[in-house]
Design an enzyme around this catalytic site. Structure first.
Site, PDB file in Angstrom:
ATOM      1  N   ARG A  68       0.852  -1.246  -0.013  1.00 48.24           N
ATOM      2  CA  ARG A  68       0.096  -0.028   0.093  1.00 48.24           C
ATOM      3  C   ARG A  68       0.980   1.241   0.067  1.00 48.24           C
ATOM      4  O   ARG A  68       2.092   1.282   0.409  1.00 48.24           O
ATOM      5  CB  ARG A  68      -0.870   0.079   1.100  1.00 48.24           C
ATOM      6  N   TYR A 196      -1.349  -3.575  -6.838  1.00 48.05           N
ATOM      7  CA  TYR A 196      -1.215  -4.525  -5.489  1.00 48.05           C
ATOM      8  C   TYR A 196      -2.518  -4.488  -4.830  1.00 48.05           C
ATOM      9  O   TYR A 196      -3.272  -3.498  -4.934  1.00 48.05           O
ATOM     10  CB  TYR A 196      -0.112  -3.640  -4.884  1.00 48.05           C
ATOM     11  N   GLY A 197      -2.585  -5.594  -4.119  1.00 42.92           N
ATOM     12  CA  GLY A 197      -3.881  -5.621  -3.213  1.00 42.92           C
ATOM     13  C   GLY A 197      -4.579  -4.598  -2.557  1.00 42.92           C
ATOM     14  O   GLY A 197      -5.661  -3.940  -3.264  1.00 42.92           O
ATOM     15  N   GLY A 198      -3.841  -3.916  -1.581  1.00 44.35           N
ATOM     16  CA  GLY A 198      -4.686  -2.978  -0.951  1.00 44.35           C
ATOM     17  C   GLY A 198      -4.944  -1.697  -1.732  1.00 44.35           C
ATOM     18  O   GLY A 198      -5.919  -0.813  -1.441  1.00 44.35           O
ATOM     19  N   LYS A 205      -9.603  -2.041   1.656  1.00 44.77           N
ATOM     20  CA  LYS A 205      -9.152  -0.679   2.642  1.00 44.77           C
ATOM     21  C   LYS A 205     -10.044   0.437   1.903  1.00 44.77           C
ATOM     22  O   LYS A 205     -10.561   1.341   2.845  1.00 44.77           O
ATOM     23  CB  LYS A 205      -7.761  -0.616   2.404  1.00 44.77           C
ATOM     24  N   SER A 247      -0.200  -3.148  12.275  1.00 44.23           N
ATOM     25  CA  SER A 247       0.423  -4.330  11.594  1.00 44.23           C
ATOM     26  C   SER A 247       1.424  -4.744  12.377  1.00 44.23           C
ATOM     27  O   SER A 247       2.013  -4.107  13.278  1.00 44.23           O
ATOM     28  CB  SER A 247       0.819  -4.098  10.247  1.00 44.23           C
ATOM     29  N   CYS A 249       1.303  -7.040  15.013  1.00 38.36           N
ATOM     30  CA  CYS A 249       1.117  -7.348  16.321  1.00 38.36           C
ATOM     31  C   CYS A 249       0.134  -8.672  16.460  1.00 38.36           C
ATOM     32  O   CYS A 249      -0.206  -8.837  17.509  1.00 38.36           O
ATOM     33  CB  CYS A 249       0.303  -6.063  16.919  1.00 38.36           C
ATOM     34  N   GLY A 250       0.199  -9.399  15.529  1.00 41.67           N
ATOM     35  CA  GLY A 250      -0.101 -10.831  15.565  1.00 41.67           C
ATOM     36  C   GLY A 250      -1.951 -10.925  15.558  1.00 41.67           C
ATOM     37  O   GLY A 250      -2.578 -11.610  16.132  1.00 41.67           O
ATOM     38  N   LYS A 251      -2.310 -10.027  14.603  1.00 40.08           N
ATOM     39  CA  LYS A 251      -3.752  -9.723  14.465  1.00 40.08           C
ATOM     40  C   LYS A 251      -4.461 -11.247  13.847  1.00 40.08           C
ATOM     41  O   LYS A 251      -5.143 -11.707  14.461  1.00 40.08           O
ATOM     42  CB  LYS A 251      -4.395  -8.776  13.723  1.00 40.08           C
ATOM     43  N   THR A 252      -3.944 -11.792  12.976  1.00 38.98           N
ATOM     44  CA  THR A 252      -4.196 -12.853  12.139  1.00 38.98           C
ATOM     45  C   THR A 252      -4.215 -14.008  13.259  1.00 38.98           C
ATOM     46  O   THR A 252      -5.072 -14.921  13.241  1.00 38.98           O
ATOM     47  CB  THR A 252      -3.378 -13.112  10.690  1.00 38.98           C
ATOM     48  N   ASP A 276      -9.755  -9.160   9.466  1.00 36.71           N
ATOM     49  CA  ASP A 276      -9.336  -7.657   9.267  1.00 36.71           C
ATOM     50  C   ASP A 276     -10.186  -6.514   9.465  1.00 36.71           C
ATOM     51  O   ASP A 276      -9.974  -5.680   9.902  1.00 36.71           O
ATOM     52  CB  ASP A 276      -8.738  -7.915   7.763  1.00 36.71           C
ATOM     53  N   ASN A 366       6.263  -8.491   2.151  1.00 33.06           N
ATOM     54  CA  ASN A 366       4.880  -8.402   2.016  1.00 33.06           C
ATOM     55  C   ASN A 366       4.115  -9.255   1.154  1.00 33.06           C
ATOM     56  O   ASN A 366       3.165  -8.984   0.625  1.00 33.06           O
ATOM     57  CB  ASN A 366       4.632  -6.927   1.726  1.00 33.06           C
ATOM     58  N   ARG A 399       2.410  -3.259  20.167  1.00 31.66           N
ATOM     59  CA  ARG A 399       3.592  -3.813  20.528  1.00 31.66           C
ATOM     60  C   ARG A 399       4.394  -2.710  21.504  1.00 31.66           C
ATOM     61  O   ARG A 399       4.828  -1.659  20.922  1.00 31.66           O
ATOM     62  CB  ARG A 399       4.543  -4.006  19.198  1.00 31.66           C
ATOM     63  N   GLU A 495      -1.452 -19.440  23.976  1.00 35.26           N
ATOM     64  CA  GLU A 495      -1.358 -19.096  25.493  1.00 35.26           C
ATOM     65  C   GLU A 495      -2.297 -17.662  25.655  1.00 35.26           C
ATOM     66  O   GLU A 495      -2.552 -17.433  26.871  1.00 35.26           O
ATOM     67  CB  GLU A 495      -0.018 -18.969  26.083  1.00 35.26           C
TER      68      GLU A 495
HETATM   69  C1  OXD Z   1      -3.021  -4.097   6.325  1.00 31.79           C
HETATM   70  C2  OXD Z   1      -3.764  -5.304   5.675  1.00 31.79           C
HETATM   71  O1  OXD Z   1      -2.193  -3.400   5.755  1.00 31.79           O
HETATM   72  O2  OXD Z   1      -4.510  -5.852   6.188  1.00 31.79           O
HETATM   73  O3  OXD Z   1      -3.728  -3.714   7.331  1.00 31.79           O
HETATM   74  O4  OXD Z   1      -3.266  -5.584   4.462  1.00 31.79           O
HETATM   75 MN    MN Z   2      -5.479  -4.815   7.732  1.00 38.16          MN
END
Ligand code: OXD
Ligand code: MN
Length: 584
Positions: A68, A196-198, A205, A247, A249-252, A276, A366, A399, A495
């Site tokens: 992005r 590109y994706g985003g 987004k 990003s 920080c382990g969201k997925t 997301d 990425n 983080r 955990e």
């Molecule tokens: C982001 C994504 O950048 O989900 O947040 O790709």
């Molecule tokens: Mn995202």
């Protein structure tokens, strides 16, 4: 086409871009297979081993088009003050003129694909329709995974339904002429010179966050950069939670958390509803309900493995598009962190041979997988429930190697809004800027809010007043606090269910907590750390609130909030002042 306004808009864009053909995407298997074949024939897709990765492909993007581009992303609201200090703004008329020149004849010799799609479950009152006009078959193939695309969307639209508009043209992929431009007053995005994706999958987004945040403000709901999960306890009680993290920080991983053995044996379960984006609206009972507007995951590949996130690995086994990962000689994929040493005869994301002596990573940091959400083993059976999931907890996090405890609960919705508005994370090596430097990323929406950030906070406060007692609890977590030697105190990954357990208990009005100057914290005994190899003193350190550190934090937040000037809601300034005095 029964929808006259849609047809007229398609004609108008075709008149400007001059495609050789126009194709309406119906979302069918047969049309999708033809588009994938076309991409293979044109060299844009490499078909992966059909036994190991059925119906899956590798795509390589232009090396100058891999992420992005926040500096090329614009919010073209009528007034500059409507975009605010955290967005790039340009006057709509000026931006339209620039884009008209770039789009003029940009689709000559190409096909213009008309891609109608629904964001959200097809039967849901919370869902919305978008239409993307694109000259990129790669985008069409991705949108078929990421959205409910085709006839289903046209049916929902009927003769005169409202839809969000997206125009995307690859043009010459020229980074200097790249524009990701949002026109909130027209419910329109125009994206040029990126594939590109985003930047190019305008559903994600651009629509589901930037434009939707404006619609949400006007219509009284919330469009958020949040995962949605369901925690089930051994009694079968379900707690639905959303969580926003910047990003890296382990969201997925949190969305797809695998409970440790003892927890799963006891009957604990975590199921994913979204990884997301969450759209949250009030239900008839006055509670907030969340849907995941997307149908797929656009996940970061490096670091994903059967150890760190087996659910993501199973999700991307088939019907998946991999972008910018490395290719093994057996036509399967590879990336850093997938587990095990790099295989022989690897081809890197640029298509060049890669060896251990190569100076650059084999997969782009990425690089991504685009995979259907329904293939995820831990997807919740309720993930497409039209009414959405009743949310009990909203979790913010970042983080932080110091200052922030493992978990705490906000004193109120207003206090929680202040926590979101001031949340922050330390930069990792993956992002530009100095490693360790603090970046404030309010509600993880810094690059995704389609209007003035301070007005967005005002909206959060208003929604809270409307929901009153029925609003979810707000929590803040930090998995990344370090000891003096620089080691993480908290083991993280599966955990972290122990923290979710306390959050769920608090939402039910159970769960011990002590009031501190910063909010409600679990006393060390309230967190289940039995069978974790972690000292009691480490738990105390994880939960410590150090006054001097917090006083410095309050001072830093003060200057952050001051950036928003006159528009800053006085409630947020009052929360920072109240925290300062509680710390004295
Ligand atoms: C982001 C994504 O950048 O989900 O947040 O790709
Ligand atoms: Mn995202």
């Amino acid at each position: 086409m029964a929808h006259r306004a849609l047809q007229a808009w398609v004609d108008e864009v075709a008149g400007l871009t001059k495609p050789a053909a126009i194709q309406w995407c119906d979302g069918s298997e047969s049309q999708s297979a033809r588009i994938n074949e076309l991409l293979v024939a044109g060299g844009e897709f490499i078909r992966l081993d059909p036994a190991k990765h059925p119906n899956s492909f590798l795509a390589r993007s232009d090396p100058r088009d891999v992420a992005r581009v926040e500096d090329r992303t614009f919010i073209c609201s009528r007034e500059t003050a409507d975009a605010g200090p955290t967005n790039n703004w340009q006057a709509p008329a000026e931006m339209h003129a620039t884009l008209r020149t770039l789009l003029s004849g940009s689709m000559q010799g190409k096909t213009l694909y008309v891609v109608p799609y629904i964001m959200g479950p097809p039967g849901s009152p919370l869902s919305k329709v978008g239409v993307e006009l694109t000259d990129s078959p790669y985008v069409v193939a991705n949108l078929r995974i990421m959205t409910r695309m085709g006839s289903v969307a046209l049916e929902r639209l009927g003769d005169d339904g409202e839809f969000s508009k997206g125009i995307h043209s690859v043009c010459r992929l020229d980074p200097a002429e790249r524009y990701i431009s949002h026109f909130p007053d027209e419910n329109l995005v125009i994206s040029v010179n990126s594939n590109y994706g985003g930047n190019a999958l305008l559903s994600k987004k651009c629509f589901a966050l930037r434009l939707a945040s404006v619609l949400a403000r006007d219509e009284g709901w919330l469009a958020e950069h949040m995962l949605i999960l369901c925690l089930t306890d051994p009694q079968g009680r379900k707690t639905y939670m959303t969580a926003a993290f910047p990003s890296a920080c382990g969201k997925t991983n949190l969305a797809m958390l695998v409970p440790p053995q003892r927890y799963s044996d006891a009957g604990w379960k975590v199921e994913t509803i979204g990884d997301d984006i969450a759209w949250l609206k009030f239900g008839a009972d006055g509670r907030l309900y969340a849907i995941n507007p997307e149908a797929g995951f656009f996940g970061v590949a490096p670091g994903t493995s059967y150890r760190t996130n087996p659910n993501a690995m199973f999700a991307c086994r088939e019907n998946t598009i991999f972008t910018n990962v490395a290719l093994r000689s057996d036509q399967t994929v590879w990336w850093e962190g997938i587990g095990g040493p790099p295989p022989e005869n690897l081809v890197d994301w640029r298509g060049e041979p890669w060896t251990l002596d190569s100076k650059t990573p084999a997969a782009h940091p990425n690089s991504r997988f685009t995979a259907p959400a329904r293939q995820c083993p831990c997807i919740s059976p309720e993930w497409e429930q039209p009414e959405g999931a009743p949310i009990s907890a909203v979790i913010f996090g970042g983080r932080r190697s110091s200052v922030m405890p493992l978990v705490y609960q906000a004193l109120s919705w207003q206090h929680g809004t202040y926590l979101g508005a001031t949340m922050s994370s330390e930069r990792t090596a993956a992002a530009a800027g100095k490693v360790g430097e603090l970046r404030r990323d309010p509600m993880a929406m810094l690059p995704f809010c389609g209007y003035h950030m301070a007005d967005y906070w005002r909206h959060w406060l208003e929604v809270g007043r409307r929901g009153g007692e029925r609003m979810p609890g707000i929590f803040h977590v930090n998995w990344f606090r370090k000891d003096a030697a620089g080691a993480f105190f908290w083991p993280g990954f599966g955990e972290s269910i122990r923290v979710l357990k306390w959050i769920a208990e608090r939402c039910r009005g159970e769960g011990a907590a002590v009031e501190t100057p910063i909010g409600w914290l679990p006393p060390p005994d309230a967190l289940d750390i039995s069978d974790l190899r972690i000292e009691r003193t480490a738990v105390e350190s994880l939960l410590r609130v150090d006054r001097a550190e917090w006083q410095a934090e309050v001072a830093d937040r003060e200057s952050w909030l001051a950036r928003f000037g006159e528009k800053l809601p006085p409630e947020l300034k009052a929360e920072n002042d109240a925290l300062r005095s509680r710390l004295q």
